[in-house]
Design a protein around this motif. Sequence first.
Motif, PDB file in Angstrom:
ATOM      1  N   SER A  38      59.123  47.849  44.263  1.00  9.96           N
ATOM      2  CA  SER A  38      58.075  47.539  43.389  1.00  9.96           C
ATOM      3  C   SER A  38      56.987  48.675  43.048  1.00  9.96           C
ATOM      4  CB  SER A  38      57.334  46.362  43.882  1.00  9.96           C
ATOM      5  OG  SER A  38      58.156  45.130  44.164  1.00  9.96           O
ATOM      6  N   ILE A  39      57.067  49.653  43.399  1.00 14.11           N
ATOM      7  CA  ILE A  39      56.119  50.826  43.187  1.00 14.11           C
ATOM      8  C   ILE A  39      56.228  51.057  41.367  1.00 14.11           C
ATOM      9  CG2 ILE A  39      55.685  53.128  43.065  1.00 14.11           C
ATOM     10  CD1 ILE A  39      56.921  53.180  45.918  1.00 14.11           C
ATOM     11  N   ARG A  40      55.160  50.942  40.886  1.00 14.50           N
ATOM     12  CA  ARG A  40      54.899  51.246  39.627  1.00 14.50           C
ATOM     13  C   ARG A  40      54.566  52.782  39.083  1.00 14.50           C
ATOM     14  NH1 ARG A  40      51.364  46.112  36.623  1.00 14.50           N
ATOM     15  NH2 ARG A  40      52.938  44.632  36.888  1.00 14.50           N
ATOM     16  N   ILE A  41      55.132  53.208  38.116  1.00 11.82           N
ATOM     17  CA  ILE A  41      55.219  54.574  37.927  1.00 11.82           C
ATOM     18  C   ILE A  41      54.809  54.437  36.364  1.00 11.82           C
ATOM     19  CG2 ILE A  41      56.429  56.768  37.358  1.00 11.82           C
ATOM     20  CD1 ILE A  41      55.963  56.318  40.153  1.00 11.82           C
ATOM     21  N   SER A  42      53.529  55.518  36.294  1.00 11.56           N
ATOM     22  CA  SER A  42      53.085  55.709  34.868  1.00 11.56           C
ATOM     23  C   SER A  42      52.839  57.226  34.742  1.00 11.56           C
ATOM     24  CB  SER A  42      52.053  54.670  34.777  1.00 11.56           C
ATOM     25  OG  SER A  42      50.873  54.882  35.728  1.00 11.56           O
ATOM     26  N   TYR A  43      52.251  57.326  33.438  1.00 12.55           N
ATOM     27  CA  TYR A  43      51.843  58.905  32.786  1.00 12.55           C
ATOM     28  C   TYR A  43      50.529  58.843  32.536  1.00 12.55           C
ATOM     29  CZ  TYR A  43      57.069  59.156  34.106  1.00 12.55           C
ATOM     30  OH  TYR A  43      58.099  59.018  34.970  1.00 12.55           O
ATOM     31  N   PRO A  44      49.594  58.926  33.188  1.00  8.47           N
ATOM     32  CA  PRO A  44      48.240  58.869  32.454  1.00  8.47           C
ATOM     33  C   PRO A  44      48.059  60.000  31.463  1.00  8.47           C
ATOM     34  CG  PRO A  44      48.093  59.122  34.947  1.00  8.47           C
ATOM     35  CD  PRO A  44      49.569  59.107  34.709  1.00  8.47           C
ATOM     36  N   ASN A  45      48.638  60.946  31.252  1.00  5.38           N
ATOM     37  CA  ASN A  45      48.377  61.775  30.332  1.00  5.38           C
ATOM     38  C   ASN A  45      49.560  62.037  29.437  1.00  5.38           C
ATOM     39  OD1 ASN A  45      45.822  62.634  31.595  1.00  5.38           O
ATOM     40  ND2 ASN A  45      46.698  64.154  33.000  1.00  5.38           N
ATOM     41  N   GLY A  46      50.588  61.381  29.398  1.00  3.38           N
ATOM     42  CA  GLY A  46      51.522  61.223  28.489  1.00  3.38           C
ATOM     43  C   GLY A  46      52.717  61.790  29.446  1.00  3.38           C
ATOM     44  N   LYS A  47      53.893  61.678  28.953  1.00  3.03           N
ATOM     45  CA  LYS A  47      55.065  62.403  29.547  1.00  3.03           C
ATOM     46  C   LYS A  47      55.272  63.775  28.972  1.00  3.03           C
ATOM     47  CE  LYS A  47      58.537  59.010  30.982  1.00  3.03           C
ATOM     48  NZ  LYS A  47      60.013  58.680  30.978  1.00  3.03           N
ATOM     49  N   ALA A  48      56.212  64.529  29.607  1.00  3.93           N
ATOM     50  CA  ALA A  48      56.256  65.951  29.114  1.00  3.93           C
ATOM     51  C   ALA A  48      57.004  65.666  27.846  1.00  3.93           C
ATOM     52  CB  ALA A  48      57.376  66.525  30.097  1.00  3.93           C
ATOM     53  N   GLY A  49      56.682  66.812  27.162  1.00  2.00           N
ATOM     54  CA  GLY A  49      57.128  66.863  25.758  1.00  2.00           C
ATOM     55  C   GLY A  49      58.553  67.589  25.738  1.00  2.00           C
ATOM     56  N   GLY A  50      58.995  67.523  24.347  1.00  2.00           N
ATOM     57  CA  GLY A  50      60.296  68.018  24.328  1.00  2.00           C
ATOM     58  C   GLY A  50      61.621  67.106  24.449  1.00  2.00           C
ATOM     59  N   ASP A  51      62.687  67.138  23.671  1.00  2.00           N
ATOM     60  CA  ASP A  51      63.762  66.533  23.461  1.00  2.00           C
ATOM     61  C   ASP A  51      64.289  66.454  24.914  1.00  2.00           C
ATOM     62  OD1 ASP A  51      63.348  65.707  21.028  1.00  2.00           O
ATOM     63  OD2 ASP A  51      64.691  67.591  20.384  1.00  2.00           O
ATOM     64  N   LYS A  52      64.325  67.561  25.659  1.00  2.00           N
ATOM     65  CA  LYS A  52      64.885  67.133  27.055  1.00  2.00           C
ATOM     66  C   LYS A  52      64.168  67.523  28.282  1.00  2.00           C
ATOM     67  CE  LYS A  52      69.183  69.202  25.114  1.00  2.00           C
ATOM     68  NZ  LYS A  52      70.184  70.218  25.264  1.00  2.00           N
ATOM     69  N   GLN A  53      64.183  66.777  29.318  1.00  2.00           N
ATOM     70  CA  GLN A  53      63.479  67.108  30.292  1.00  2.00           C
ATOM     71  C   GLN A  53      64.210  66.896  31.584  1.00  2.00           C
ATOM     72  OE1 GLN A  53      62.428  64.042  28.489  1.00  2.00           O
ATOM     73  NE2 GLN A  53      61.328  65.365  27.139  1.00  2.00           N
ATOM     74  N   GLY A  54      63.710  67.221  32.749  1.00  2.00           N
ATOM     75  CA  GLY A  54      64.610  67.465  33.891  1.00  2.00           C
ATOM     76  C   GLY A  54      63.501  67.125  35.451  1.00  2.00           C
ATOM     77  N   GLY A  55      63.894  66.923  36.316  1.00  2.00           N
ATOM     78  CA  GLY A  55      63.228  66.737  37.481  1.00  2.00           C
ATOM     79  C   GLY A  55      63.192  68.146  38.233  1.00  2.00           C
ATOM     80  N   LEU A  56      61.998  68.323  39.040  1.00  2.00           N
ATOM     81  CA  LEU A  56      61.881  69.462  39.790  1.00  2.00           C
ATOM     82  C   LEU A  56      62.778  69.635  41.049  1.00  2.00           C
ATOM     83  CD1 LEU A  56      57.949  69.481  39.625  1.00  2.00           C
ATOM     84  CD2 LEU A  56      59.579  70.889  38.322  1.00  2.00           C
ATOM     85  N   ALA A  57      63.088  70.797  41.317  1.00  2.00           N
ATOM     86  CA  ALA A  57      63.703  71.142  42.586  1.00  2.00           C
ATOM     87  C   ALA A  57      62.758  71.742  43.500  1.00  2.00           C
ATOM     88  CB  ALA A  57      64.878  72.184  42.509  1.00  2.00           C
ATOM     89  N   ALA A  58      62.541  71.304  44.535  1.00  2.00           N
ATOM     90  CA  ALA A  58      61.434  71.558  45.646  1.00  2.00           C
ATOM     91  C   ALA A  58      61.829  73.219  45.859  1.00  2.00           C
ATOM     92  CB  ALA A  58      61.328  70.846  46.884  1.00  2.00           C
ATOM     93  N   ILE A  59      60.911  73.944  46.068  1.00  2.00           N
ATOM     94  CA  ILE A  59      61.136  75.614  46.703  1.00  2.00           C
ATOM     95  C   ILE A  59      61.318  75.484  48.219  1.00  2.00           C
ATOM     96  CG2 ILE A  59      60.131  77.622  47.054  1.00  2.00           C
ATOM     97  CD1 ILE A  59      58.619  77.429  44.424  1.00  2.00           C
ATOM     98  N   ASP A  60      60.662  74.506  48.786  1.00  2.00           N
ATOM     99  CA  ASP A  60      61.223  74.298  50.214  1.00  2.00           C
ATOM    100  C   ASP A  60      62.289  73.386  50.324  1.00  2.00           C
ATOM    101  OD1 ASP A  60      61.248  73.573  52.934  1.00  2.00           O
ATOM    102  OD2 ASP A  60      59.256  72.850  53.017  1.00  2.00           O
ATOM    103  N   PRO A  61      63.564  74.088  50.917  1.00  2.00           N
ATOM    104  CA  PRO A  61      64.806  73.496  50.964  1.00  2.00           C
ATOM    105  C   PRO A  61      64.890  72.294  51.821  1.00  2.00           C
ATOM    106  CG  PRO A  61      64.949  75.543  52.219  1.00  2.00           C
ATOM    107  CD  PRO A  61      63.719  75.535  51.408  1.00  2.00           C
ATOM    108  N   ASN A  62      63.709  72.348  52.960  1.00  2.00           N
ATOM    109  CA  ASN A  62      63.753  71.051  53.877  1.00  2.00           C
ATOM    110  C   ASN A  62      62.939  70.042  53.328  1.00  2.00           C
ATOM    111  OD1 ASN A  62      65.315  72.701  55.592  1.00  2.00           O
ATOM    112  ND2 ASN A  62      63.298  73.837  56.215  1.00  2.00           N
ATOM    113  N   TRP A  63      62.214  70.062  51.987  1.00  2.00           N
ATOM    114  CA  TRP A  63      61.496  68.976  51.691  1.00  2.00           C
ATOM    115  C   TRP A  63      62.409  67.832  51.202  1.00  2.00           C
ATOM    116  CZ3 TRP A  63      60.279  66.057  47.369  1.00  2.00           C
ATOM    117  CH2 TRP A  63      59.238  65.273  47.647  1.00  2.00           C
TER     118      TRP A  63
END
Length: 340
Positions: A38-63
């Motif tokens: 039920s967690i609600r996700i929102s973007y207070p400052n708007g979503k990232a721009g551009g036609d293509k977006q992607g998720g981040l890969a954590a630099i820490d491989p154990n995270w």
Amino acid sequence: MTVALAASPALAFGVGDTKDDTKGDTNGSGSLSASASSIRISYPNGKAGGDKQGGLAAIDPNWEPPACWYEPAFTPEQLKDFVDTDGGGDVGIHESWFGKELWTDHYKDGKPADNFDLHAPTDSTAEGYKDYNLGKDGYFWRGIAPDASDPESWDCGRIMFWVDAGEIPDDPNAPTPKMLAEYAYNEVEVPETEIELKPETRSTVNLPTWVWLDEGTFKEVTVRAELPNTGLWAETTAKPVALHLDPGTDDAETYPASGDCEIDDDGSIGTPYAKGDADRTPPCGIRYLRASTDAPYQLKASITWQISWEGTGGANGDLPDGTFETTQDMNVQEIQSINR
């Protein structure tokens, strides 16, 4: 030759209202699913721009984002209605009850039932409830695991249990602002590092390739996660701090030598190429020392994003930096003489 990185303007998204929307069957199909939060996700400052977006890969491989947690699922009235009209689905992350009697035995008639936790020496016993706790103020809480195949999801082995209104259960897997911040981290989407060659011709051996980014191309991205009926929230912010260049071959030099070009406060990187700069060393760029022959070099450009969060009650902290990488073909030619 020059290389520029480009992205489109940001799109605006609003923050949703906060309501009592616990209903248990949040997978949208009418069945109670322990993979649907039920967690609600929102973007207070708007979503990232551009036609293509992607998720981040954590630099820490154990995270890893949280494997499981507990959250409100039903009021007493909602649970009674669910049992009367459906009565099928996940009462816990790894335990499903299909058949009305299973639900009424425990939540209406007060019969005990077993919790299901492979991490414990033996399954514990959950005391039953009378008439769904109708007339009491609170919620039945249930375990949630986005990926039930994750071994750590067995840490949340309790079947649905009661918590009085305004309280958070005394359990190591109860939700916290930090947990919500980690959940939000997994929802961060950043613009693709789109590489554009200018002019669109081959790079030349021993001549520097300039790399720059116009101001405002990359901006902070904030994701807000709220858990209804708990008062808990967190905002996770990803701030772009560096562009890393990997030329795709050992026969190349990067500027600076580390390949890390810092991002200025205005979102710019490096200095745009100007006529007459061919012999200068760019503040951000690459010099190829050998021509590409059988196949183009694979130039990798990745943005490093610094992650911080704040949440309920002034809680705050940092999470591992994240990266987003894209690859560009680089054809490099050998020219013996160049007229300028």
